[in-house]
Design a protein around this motif. Structure first.
Motif, PDB file in Angstrom:
ATOM      1  N   ALA A 145       0.868  -1.180   0.000  1.00 20.21           N
ATOM      2  CA  ALA A 145       0.000   0.000   0.000  1.00 20.21           C
ATOM      3  C   ALA A 145       0.901   1.225   0.000  1.00 20.21           C
ATOM      4  O   ALA A 145       1.475   1.582   1.039  1.00 20.21           O
ATOM      5  N   ALA A 146       1.080   1.847  -1.150  1.00 18.15           N
ATOM      6  CA  ALA A 146       2.005   2.973  -1.263  1.00 18.15           C
ATOM      7  C   ALA A 146       1.593   3.835  -2.433  1.00 18.15           C
ATOM      8  O   ALA A 146       0.887   3.390  -3.349  1.00 18.15           O
ATOM      9  N   HIS A 147       2.046   5.075  -2.401  1.00 19.00           N
ATOM     10  CA  HIS A 147       1.836   5.940  -3.565  1.00 19.00           C
ATOM     11  C   HIS A 147       2.572   5.336  -4.753  1.00 19.00           C
ATOM     12  O   HIS A 147       3.712   4.875  -4.638  1.00 19.00           O
ATOM     13  N   GLY A 148       1.926   5.376  -5.913  1.00 16.68           N
ATOM     14  CA  GLY A 148       2.566   4.864  -7.119  1.00 16.68           C
ATOM     15  C   GLY A 148       2.490   5.880  -8.232  1.00 16.68           C
ATOM     16  O   GLY A 148       1.634   6.763  -8.244  1.00 16.68           O
ATOM     17  N   ALA A 149       3.408   5.778  -9.179  1.00 18.62           N
ATOM     18  CA  ALA A 149       3.419   6.664 -10.344  1.00 18.62           C
ATOM     19  C   ALA A 149       3.789   5.843 -11.564  1.00 18.62           C
ATOM     20  O   ALA A 149       4.812   5.143 -11.570  1.00 18.62           O
ATOM     21  N   PHE A 150       2.959   5.908 -12.594  1.00 16.03           N
ATOM     22  CA  PHE A 150       3.224   5.191 -13.843  1.00 16.03           C
ATOM     23  C   PHE A 150       3.917   6.131 -14.822  1.00 16.03           C
ATOM     24  O   PHE A 150       3.465   7.252 -15.046  1.00 16.03           O
ATOM     25  N   ARG A 151       5.057   5.683 -15.392  1.00 17.41           N
ATOM     26  CA  ARG A 151       5.806   6.485 -16.340  1.00 17.41           C
ATOM     27  C   ARG A 151       5.537   5.994 -17.752  1.00 17.41           C
ATOM     28  O   ARG A 151       6.076   4.959 -18.168  1.00 17.41           O
ATOM     29  N   ALA A 152       4.716   6.714 -18.498  1.00 20.91           N
ATOM     30  CA  ALA A 152       4.386   6.282 -19.849  1.00 20.91           C
ATOM     31  C   ALA A 152       5.591   6.347 -20.777  1.00 20.91           C
ATOM     32  O   ALA A 152       5.720   5.536 -21.695  1.00 20.91           O
ATOM     33  N   ASP A 153       6.518   7.305 -20.546  1.00 24.00           N
ATOM     34  CA  ASP A 153       7.668   7.445 -21.440  1.00 24.00           C
ATOM     35  C   ASP A 153       8.626   6.274 -21.310  1.00 24.00           C
ATOM     36  O   ASP A 153       9.237   5.846 -22.281  1.00 24.00           O
ATOM     37  N   ASN A 154       8.791   5.751 -20.096  1.00 21.43           N
ATOM     38  CA  ASN A 154       9.582   4.535 -19.876  1.00 21.43           C
ATOM     39  C   ASN A 154       9.003   3.826 -18.663  1.00 21.43           C
ATOM     40  O   ASN A 154       9.346   4.156 -17.525  1.00 21.43           O
ATOM     41  N   PRO A 155       8.113   2.852 -18.881  1.00 23.07           N
ATOM     42  CA  PRO A 155       7.424   2.196 -17.755  1.00 23.07           C
ATOM     43  C   PRO A 155       8.358   1.513 -16.764  1.00 23.07           C
ATOM     44  O   PRO A 155       7.950   1.244 -15.637  1.00 23.07           O
ATOM     45  N   GLN A 156       9.613   1.242 -17.178  1.00 18.48           N
ATOM     46  CA  GLN A 156      10.548   0.629 -16.235  1.00 18.48           C
ATOM     47  C   GLN A 156      10.960   1.611 -15.132  1.00 18.48           C
ATOM     48  O   GLN A 156      11.543   1.200 -14.132  1.00 18.48           O
ATOM     49  N   PHE A 157      10.666   2.888 -15.310  1.00 22.54           N
ATOM     50  CA  PHE A 157      10.894   3.886 -14.263  1.00 22.54           C
ATOM     51  C   PHE A 157       9.622   4.182 -13.466  1.00 22.54           C
ATOM     52  O   PHE A 157       9.612   5.127 -12.662  1.00 22.54           O
ATOM     53  N   SER A 158       8.563   3.408 -13.671  1.00 16.96           N
ATOM     54  CA  SER A 158       7.388   3.522 -12.811  1.00 16.96           C
ATOM     55  C   SER A 158       7.808   3.201 -11.386  1.00 16.96           C
ATOM     56  O   SER A 158       8.715   2.388 -11.154  1.00 16.96           O
ATOM     57  N   THR A 159       7.156   3.852 -10.403  1.00 15.49           N
ATOM     58  CA  THR A 159       7.652   3.761  -9.033  1.00 15.49           C
ATOM     59  C   THR A 159       6.561   3.446  -8.019  1.00 15.49           C
ATOM     60  O   THR A 159       5.379   3.718  -8.235  1.00 15.49           O
ATOM     61  N   LEU A 160       6.990   2.875  -6.913  1.00 14.30           N
ATOM     62  CA  LEU A 160       6.218   2.787  -5.676  1.00 14.30           C
ATOM     63  C   LEU A 160       7.041   3.514  -4.615  1.00 14.30           C
ATOM     64  O   LEU A 160       8.234   3.270  -4.472  1.00 14.30           O
ATOM     65  N   GLU A 161       6.407   4.408  -3.870  1.00 18.74           N
ATOM     66  CA  GLU A 161       7.144   5.220  -2.914  1.00 18.74           C
ATOM     67  C   GLU A 161       7.300   4.483  -1.590  1.00 18.74           C
ATOM     68  O   GLU A 161       6.322   4.108  -0.955  1.00 18.74           O
ATOM     69  N   LEU A 162       8.556   4.302  -1.159  1.00 17.19           N
ATOM     70  CA  LEU A 162       8.855   3.633   0.105  1.00 17.19           C
ATOM     71  C   LEU A 162       9.611   4.598   1.030  1.00 17.19           C
ATOM     72  O   LEU A 162       9.860   5.753   0.678  1.00 17.19           O
ATOM     73  N   ALA A 163       9.989   4.115   2.205  1.00 17.56           N
ATOM     74  CA  ALA A 163      10.545   4.993   3.234  1.00 17.56           C
ATOM     75  C   ALA A 163      11.800   5.719   2.779  1.00 17.56           C
ATOM     76  O   ALA A 163      12.014   6.886   3.115  1.00 17.56           O
ATOM     77  N   ASP A 164      12.659   5.039   2.008  1.00 12.82           N
ATOM     78  CA  ASP A 164      13.913   5.659   1.585  1.00 12.82           C
ATOM     79  C   ASP A 164      13.875   6.151   0.145  1.00 12.82           C
ATOM     80  O   ASP A 164      14.911   6.404  -0.457  1.00 12.82           O
TER      81      ASP A 164
END
Length: 875
Positions: free
Chosen positions: A744-763
């Protein structure tokens, strides 16, 4: 491109200090300028020494890409020379720089004029230099002959430097022509340069070795070479803007089209600012080629025409033919169908073949055959395809595959559909073998473009034959091939780990700066540089294992049981479905593909408005209307066969982002969505892991922590990672062999390069790239982050993002969302989902049951939130 084709010699008629400056040109061009300038401003020197100093400055400025300054000093060297030999040496260097500036006719005159005045090693250098000019003009056989004569003279005179220079040039030229001895010449040249202490020359030769690897189709080796030599150029502090064109060629060979477009634009700016006319013309051609692949026909035509005009003024007829090839292909893509266009394409293809451009010649000839077919000139088309088909036995994998494609087209014209299908399968097999050499997920995903024409032709044969099993086989033969092999990224790649850690730090600093209202320009530049480094490091991974063959109808049917497989297929502008139920396959026409794509877009838009705007009558009405229309188009033709059974849906192109639970036919029904039937079968056959579940929440999301606390009551044996404990390293370590992971975390999808899509963690952010390092992924992953189920879809329905990484690694199923979702209803849905799964309900059915409860009792926001989740992979 022609890269560092010549370097200054270490012997000349000048004496002492001027000669020392000339010797330094390749080691340290700036220091060479300083020393030579001292000769010119100090105690008066004799004419030959002054000429040698002017020549050293000119050649050093050429290394620093100041061509106008280089030409000015080299002309002074010619005028100030005191002997015929010194003048000839200066003319030789002047000719080289004139060729760099695109003035090849003048260059050839200068070098040819120098030849009669030179003997011994000097004559060898002049031969080598004339080979450079001939090389620029596209007279490749003549250039190879002059390079060979230079090598013979160098060996006779014992001049190791001259031999290395000529081998470097001949090796690069032969690499472009596809001959086997190019690599040997380049290796020997680099070794000699290194032994002589000429670091810059050695770097140039090694860079040319990377070009040769790329031309052989060994993309990973070329990337490793370019990365290593690029660091050497930085150490030497010598700019090499023309090398952007080599990077472009490699990007286009994959093809990474968007990045190639950017690199071409950067090269044009850099080369124009430095007055490098010859390389600028090639950069304009590069821009045209990338634009053509990107579908930007106006840019393709305009840049190709500009490049062709420059090539003509420079006397580079072979390059002008290459530019004409791009113009003609763009015209064909615009829909022009005329006899005049056909004649121009055939003429250009013949010119390209005659002057050493086999790949564009092949492409132009295939297009000409297609045009002749549409014009009703069957005999002409057959002859063109037959000529193109000769390429199937030589060259790079894409070239051989295109040769098989041409053979298939020829056989179809002759009415041999079975023979055409065999040829298409041979071509796709060539591309399968090529794909195994591409270790990085990103490279494999983009390489799907090469099989597009072959698979579409095979699909057309099967559809016209009314053979649903064959349609399924052809669809599976091409789609999501990148997921049929495990990524080969080494789990302990220290450079990649370090770069990702630094990007995580920079991303955090960037976010803090944005929130504080501080300037972020330098941080964004650093982020861009890091992302490029990570892409380069990931792309250098070695190839993976053999691609798994697609399953037949019987294997799929045995595993499906009562489930029904619905595989959507694009056939021209129509959307078709292959339906597999109880071992029997059927083929259905679902109407226009564009209509389905538009309805899917409207449905997503309506659901998003409901989630963001709450109980809005207009949003609800829009979503319901689009859902009803899309449901009718997709399922009315197959409703009787689907009945009330569980579904396995394989989407196509724009339908990968559909919120299936929002459609009436899918609501409350167990629906599994897979990139391909092959991927579904592989996931379905995997054993479940047995380690305890893992629950993790990210920062700045209080509802996420509360969600994990509530889920821990449902799953008391689970390991929980919250607050400062929920780091990237802790989570990736805990995921290994876990039966279930919920994040359960904030996520961001990167359409330009999906391999840089992220889930936000503590660090900081966890990137999709990082999950490729898992040795044994969890069996089931649930992501309640926004849009965590979205993919980047590339040709061949190759997907990129979290789902692609996890499914390729071996995860059975991923439950995620294709829309942004609010925290409160998401938590309630997730708790209900996990209760059902803990009770033994399979994931797809557990999700469908939880969604049905929310649809029945919640408001518009809750219903839209529930509909946004999908079960990917298998259940």
């Amino acid at each position: 491109m022609l890269n560092s084709l010549t370097m200054p010699d270490r012997t000349g008629s000048g004496a002492g200090t001027a000669q020392a400056a000339l010797d330094l040109v390749q080691r340290c061009p700036r220091e060479a300028i300083t020393i030579a300038t001292g000769v010119l401003t100090g105690i008066p020197a004799d004419r030959d020494e002054r000429a040698t100093a002017e020549r050293a400055i000119g050649l050093a400025l050429r290394e620093l890409n100041d061509l106008s300054g280089a030409l000015r000093h080299l002309r002074r060297a010619v005028r100030s020379a005191g002997s015929a030999r010194t003048e000839a040496l200066a003319r030789m260097s002047l000719g080289y720089v004139l060729a760099n500036a695109g003035r090849t006719a003048a260059a050839l005159r200068e070098v040819t004029a120098a030849l009669p005045e030179l003997t011994g090693a000097d004559a060898g250098r002049a031969r080598m230099q004339r080979g450079v000019v001939l090389h620029y003009r596209g007279l490749y056989d003549d250039a190879v002959r002059d390079y060979g004569q230079a090598i013979d003279i160098a060996q006779r005179e014992g001049d190791r430097l001259l031999e290395a220079r000529a081998r470097n040039n001949r090796g690069l030229l032969n690499a472009h022509r596809g001959t086997a001895d190019g690599t040997d010449d380049l290796d020997r040249a680099a070794a000699v340069f290194h032994g002589l202490g000429l670091d810059l020359a050695a770097a140039d030769a090694r860079w040319n070795g990377g070009i040769a690897a790329g031309l052989r189709g060994d993309v990973a080796a070329a990337l490793r070479c370019f990365a290593a030599v690029g660091e050497e150029y930085q150490r030497l502090a010598v700019p090499r803007p023309a090398l952007l064109l080599d990077r472009f060629e490699l990007l286009l060979s994959v093809p990474l089209v968007d990045e190639a477009v950017q690199v071409a634009a950067t090269a044009i700016r850099e080369l124009r600012s430095r007055g490098m006319a010859s390389d600028l013309a090639e950069a304009l051609l590069a821009q045209a080629r990338a634009a053509l692949l990107a579908g930007d026909l106006d840019t393709a035509t305009g840049s190709a025409a500009a490049a062709r005009n420059r090539f003509r003024r420079q006397g580079r007829r072979t390059w002008a033919a290459f530019a004409r090839h791009v113009e003609l292909r763009a015209e064909f893509r615009r829909g022009t169908r005329s006899a005049a266009l056909l004649r121009a394409m055939v003429r250009t293809a013949d010119q390209l073949d005659a002057t050493g451009w086999p790949d564009p010649a092949l492409t132009t000839r295939v297009d000409a055959g297609l045009l002749a077919t549409e014009l009703g000139r069957t005999g002409r088309a057959t002859a063109l395809f037959a000529q193109a088909a000769r390429s199937r036995g030589r060259g790079t994998a894409p070239r051989r595959a295109r040769g098989w494609y041409a053979l298939a087209l020829s056989r179809r014209l002759g009415g041999d559909e079975a023979g055409a299908a065999r040829a298409l399968r041979r071509g796709l097999a060539v591309l399968d073998r090529h794909r195994t050499s591409l270790g990085a997920t990103e490279l494999r995903a983009h390489s799907g473009v090469y099989g597009q024409e072959l698979a579409a032709e095979g699909l057309d044969i099967a559809v016209r034959a009314g053979a649903p099993g064959q349609v399924l086989a052809w669809a599976e033969r091409w789609r999501a091939n990148g997921l049929r092999m495990r990524p080969a990224l080494p789990p302990d790649d220290p450079d990649l780990v370090a770069a990702l850690a630094e990007l995580r730090l920079v991303s955090g600093l960037l976010e803090e700066a944005v929130l504080a209202g501080r300037t972020v320009h330098s941080l964004r530049e650093r982020q861009t540089r890091l992302e490029q480094r990570i892409r380069d490091l990931a792309r250098r991974a070695p190839g993976g294992t053999q691609v798994v063959a697609p399953p037949g109808v019987r294997r799929l049917a045995d595993r499906l049981g009562p489930r029904v497989l619905v595989e959507l297929v694009a056939h021209g502008d129509r959307l078709r479905a292959v339906l597999l139920r109880d071992g029997r396959a059927s083929l259905h026409d679902l109407g226009p593909l564009d209509q389905a794509a538009q309805l899917a877009h409207w449905h997503r838009f309506g659901l998003r408005r409901q989630i963001v705007g709450g109980d809005s009558a207009a949003a609800r009405a829009g979503a319901e209307h689009a859902a009803a229309a899309l449901d009718s188009q997709l399922f009315d033709p197959i409703r009787r066969q689907v009945a009330d059974r569980p579904l396995v849906i394989v989407p196509v192109g724009p339908l990968h982002g559909v919120a299936w639970a929002g459609l009436a036919t899918c609501a409350g029904r167990a629906v599994t969505v897979a990139p391909s039937a092959t991927v579904w079968l592989s996931a379905e056959q995997r054993e479940w892991c047995t380690r305890a579940p893992v629950l993790a929440s990210g920062p700045r999301l209080p509802a996420g922590r509360a969600e994990v606390v509530r889920l821990a009551r449902v799953l008391p044996a689970a390991r929980t990672l919250t607050g400062a404990d929920a780091t990237v390293a802790a989570l990736t370590s805990a995921m290994d062999r876990a039966a279930l992971v919920h994040i359960a975390a904030h996520g961001a999808f990167r359409a330009d390069n999906p391999q840089f899509s992220t889930l936000e963690l503590a660090d900081g952010p966890l990137f999709a790239y990082e999950w490729e390092r898992l040795t044994r992924p969890p069996s089931c992953v649930v992501l309640s982050a926004c849009e965590s189920g979205l993919h980047g879809v590339r040709p061949g329905d190759e997907i990129m993002g979290f789902a692609a990484v996890l499914l390729a690694l071996g995860t059975r199923c991923l439950i995620a969302t294709v829309l942004p979702v609010p925290a409160e209803p998401t938590t309630a849905l997730m708790v209900d989902l996990h209760r059902r799964m803990r009770a033994g309900t399979r994931p797809a059915q557990a999700l469908a049951s939880a969604q049905r409860v929310f649809a029945a009792g919640g408001d518009d926001t809750a219903r839209a939130t529930a509909a946004a989740f999908v079960c990917l992979g298998a259940d």
